[in-house]
Design an enzyme around this catalytic site. Sequence first.
Site, PDB file in Angstrom:
ATOM      1  N   LYS A 114     106.737  56.100   4.838  1.00 11.44           N
ATOM      2  CA  LYS A 114     105.614  56.911   5.315  1.00 11.44           C
ATOM      3  C   LYS A 114     104.980  56.331   6.573  1.00 11.44           C
ATOM      4  O   LYS A 114     104.487  57.081   7.418  1.00 11.44           O
ATOM      5  CB  LYS A 114     104.552  57.048   4.218  1.00 11.44           C
ATOM      6  CG  LYS A 114     104.977  57.971   3.087  1.00 11.44           C
ATOM      7  CD  LYS A 114     103.782  58.485   2.321  1.00 11.44           C
ATOM      8  CE  LYS A 114     104.199  59.434   1.229  1.00 11.44           C
ATOM      9  NZ  LYS A 114     103.074  59.829   0.362  1.00 11.44           N
ATOM     10  N   LYS A 216     115.698  63.922   0.225  1.00 10.84           N
ATOM     11  CA  LYS A 216     114.866  64.410  -0.872  1.00 10.84           C
ATOM     12  C   LYS A 216     114.143  65.700  -0.478  1.00 10.84           C
ATOM     13  O   LYS A 216     113.700  65.816   0.670  1.00 10.84           O
ATOM     14  CB  LYS A 216     113.837  63.313  -1.186  1.00 10.84           C
ATOM     15  CG  LYS A 216     113.201  63.402  -2.537  1.00 10.84           C
ATOM     16  CD  LYS A 216     112.274  62.225  -2.755  1.00 10.84           C
ATOM     17  CE  LYS A 216     111.138  62.214  -1.752  1.00 10.84           C
ATOM     18  NZ  LYS A 216     110.074  61.257  -2.057  1.00 10.84           N
ATOM     19  N   LYS A 219     107.506  67.835   0.526  1.00 15.54           N
ATOM     20  CA  LYS A 219     106.416  68.699   0.983  1.00 15.54           C
ATOM     21  C   LYS A 219     106.310  68.710   2.498  1.00 15.54           C
ATOM     22  O   LYS A 219     105.845  69.685   3.083  1.00 15.54           O
ATOM     23  CB  LYS A 219     105.081  68.180   0.430  1.00 15.54           C
ATOM     24  CG  LYS A 219     104.893  68.379  -1.065  1.00 15.54           C
ATOM     25  CD  LYS A 219     103.683  67.583  -1.522  1.00 15.54           C
ATOM     26  CE  LYS A 219     103.307  67.888  -2.954  1.00 15.54           C
ATOM     27  NZ  LYS A 219     102.289  66.955  -3.453  1.00 15.54           N
TER      28      LYS A 219
HETATM   29  P1  AMP Z   1     103.947  64.038  -4.855  1.00 15.04           P
HETATM   30  O1  AMP Z   1     104.145  65.372  -4.292  1.00 15.04           O
HETATM   31  O2  AMP Z   1     104.508  62.968  -3.989  1.00 15.04           O
HETATM   32  O3  AMP Z   1     102.549  63.766  -5.316  1.00 15.04           O
HETATM   33  O4  AMP Z   1     104.833  64.020  -6.168  1.00 15.04           O
HETATM   34  C1  AMP Z   1     104.400  64.550  -7.397  1.00 15.04           C
HETATM   35  C2  AMP Z   1     105.463  64.320  -8.455  1.00 15.04           C
HETATM   36  O5  AMP Z   1     106.654  65.039  -8.129  1.00 15.04           O
HETATM   37  C3  AMP Z   1     105.893  62.845  -8.591  1.00 15.04           C
HETATM   38  O6  AMP Z   1     106.114  62.560  -9.957  1.00 15.04           O
HETATM   39  C4  AMP Z   1     107.175  62.786  -7.827  1.00 15.04           C
HETATM   40  O7  AMP Z   1     108.035  61.766  -8.272  1.00 15.04           O
HETATM   41  C5  AMP Z   1     107.768  64.160  -8.110  1.00 15.04           C
HETATM   42  N1  AMP Z   1     108.668  64.570  -7.030  1.00 15.04           N
HETATM   43  C6  AMP Z   1     108.356  64.733  -5.715  1.00 15.04           C
HETATM   44  N2  AMP Z   1     109.432  65.129  -5.012  1.00 15.04           N
HETATM   45  C7  AMP Z   1     110.452  65.237  -5.898  1.00 15.04           C
HETATM   46  C8  AMP Z   1     111.837  65.610  -5.795  1.00 15.04           C
HETATM   47  N3  AMP Z   1     112.371  65.963  -4.619  1.00 15.04           N
HETATM   48  N4  AMP Z   1     112.582  65.603  -6.926  1.00 15.04           N
HETATM   49  C9  AMP Z   1     112.057  65.252  -8.122  1.00 15.04           C
HETATM   50  N5  AMP Z   1     110.758  64.881  -8.288  1.00 15.04           N
HETATM   51  C10 AMP Z   1     109.964  64.876  -7.196  1.00 15.04           C
END
Ligand code: AMP
Length: 354
Positions: A114, A216, A219
């Site tokens: 990041k 991956k 967002k």
């Molecule tokens: P975040 O959007 O970073 O707050 O992620 C929220 C949750 O979604 C966390 O548990 C992440 O590990 C999961 N997550 C985010 N991106 C992915 C992805 N591409 N595949 C699986 N899990 C994800």
Amino acid sequence: MSFKKLVFSGVQPTGNLHLGNYLGAIRKFVALQEQSDCIYCVVDMHAITMWQEPAELEKSTREVTAAFLASGIDPKAHIVFNQSRVMQHAELAWVFNCVARMGWLNKMTQFKDKAGKDRENASVGLFAYPNLMAADILVYRATHVPVGDDQKQHLELTREIAQKFNHDYSDRIRDLGAGVEMKSGEETVHGFFPITEPVIEGEATRVMSLRDGTKKMSKSDPSDLSRINLTDDADTIAKKIRKAKTDPQPLPSETEGLKERPDADNLVGIYAALAETTREDVLSQFGGQQFSVFKPALADLAVDKLAPIASEMRRISADQAYVDAVLKDGGERASALAEATMKDVRRIIGWLGN
Ligand code: AMP
Ligand code: TRP
């Protein structure tokens, strides 16, 4: 006595909630609430480790909350709230800033990703982020944390922090009778904080970009075609799957044949997760078929599973007063639990006033 099973997890309100968030995290949150007490948090304090427009942050906080509710999380039986309402998260994070070592945080790959090349210009909060995450979990003494694969390293750090705190303050924890016996492998150990278990399982712990199976799903990907957003309508979902990157080969009959084929592996994994089955199962059905057959089937399945969530999100989001009331009520119940932990933590450390 041992720690009671308690589930905690968080999602950042940083926009564009997607299929990876749903399959890797939110859907597991829903499943776990059948067996355990759960606390699900919209982590608006983590969000500002990178710049967020204030009005967008408010909107995204409500949107993640609506996604939780639309997916089936019960905010009465469990707790749903936004992190900044419960200031004990910040208080315990400070304690952990003093427990965790620079060397531990220097290893965190998410910070490196990041912060990018311009590390001098990253916020101090972005560097200390994993300590706040440990505080989120341990301020409730939570035992289980469902997350996607990308959070594994942060949960390892959470365990290290709990262990070091339990060790550094072990005499004091005993003197105050604040500790709990717990199993650590074969041994029984004594401590104030549990050694949290990550819950990272299933076929979609790491959903990849639809445009590049080696990246991956995220967002922040500038291409909207790279991800299926939870707010996408049926036509958009179908279009994105139709345009998803693939290779010219038909699908293999065994999972072995998905190695070295990241785009195919990703689509098969998404199908398996949505259908609540395994990659093996999907390949026994579609092995030997072309993507021209598999993609429409995947699109139908995705629309079937996701479109109802999108429409429920829209319905819930239209009632802002309801969403805000859920967060307020959850915040009050979370605060009471967090304060009980912090009263002990302050006494353990030797902070007067409690
Ligand atoms: P975040 O959007 O970073 O707050 O992620 C929220 C949750 O979604 C966390 O548990 C992440 O590990 C999961 N997550 C985010 N991106 C992915 C992805 N591409 N595949 C699986 N899990 C994800
Ligand atoms: N770091 C997590 C993410 O980016 C979000 C998060 C913050 C979290 N605090 C948490 C997840 C506590 C689980 C438990 O996805």
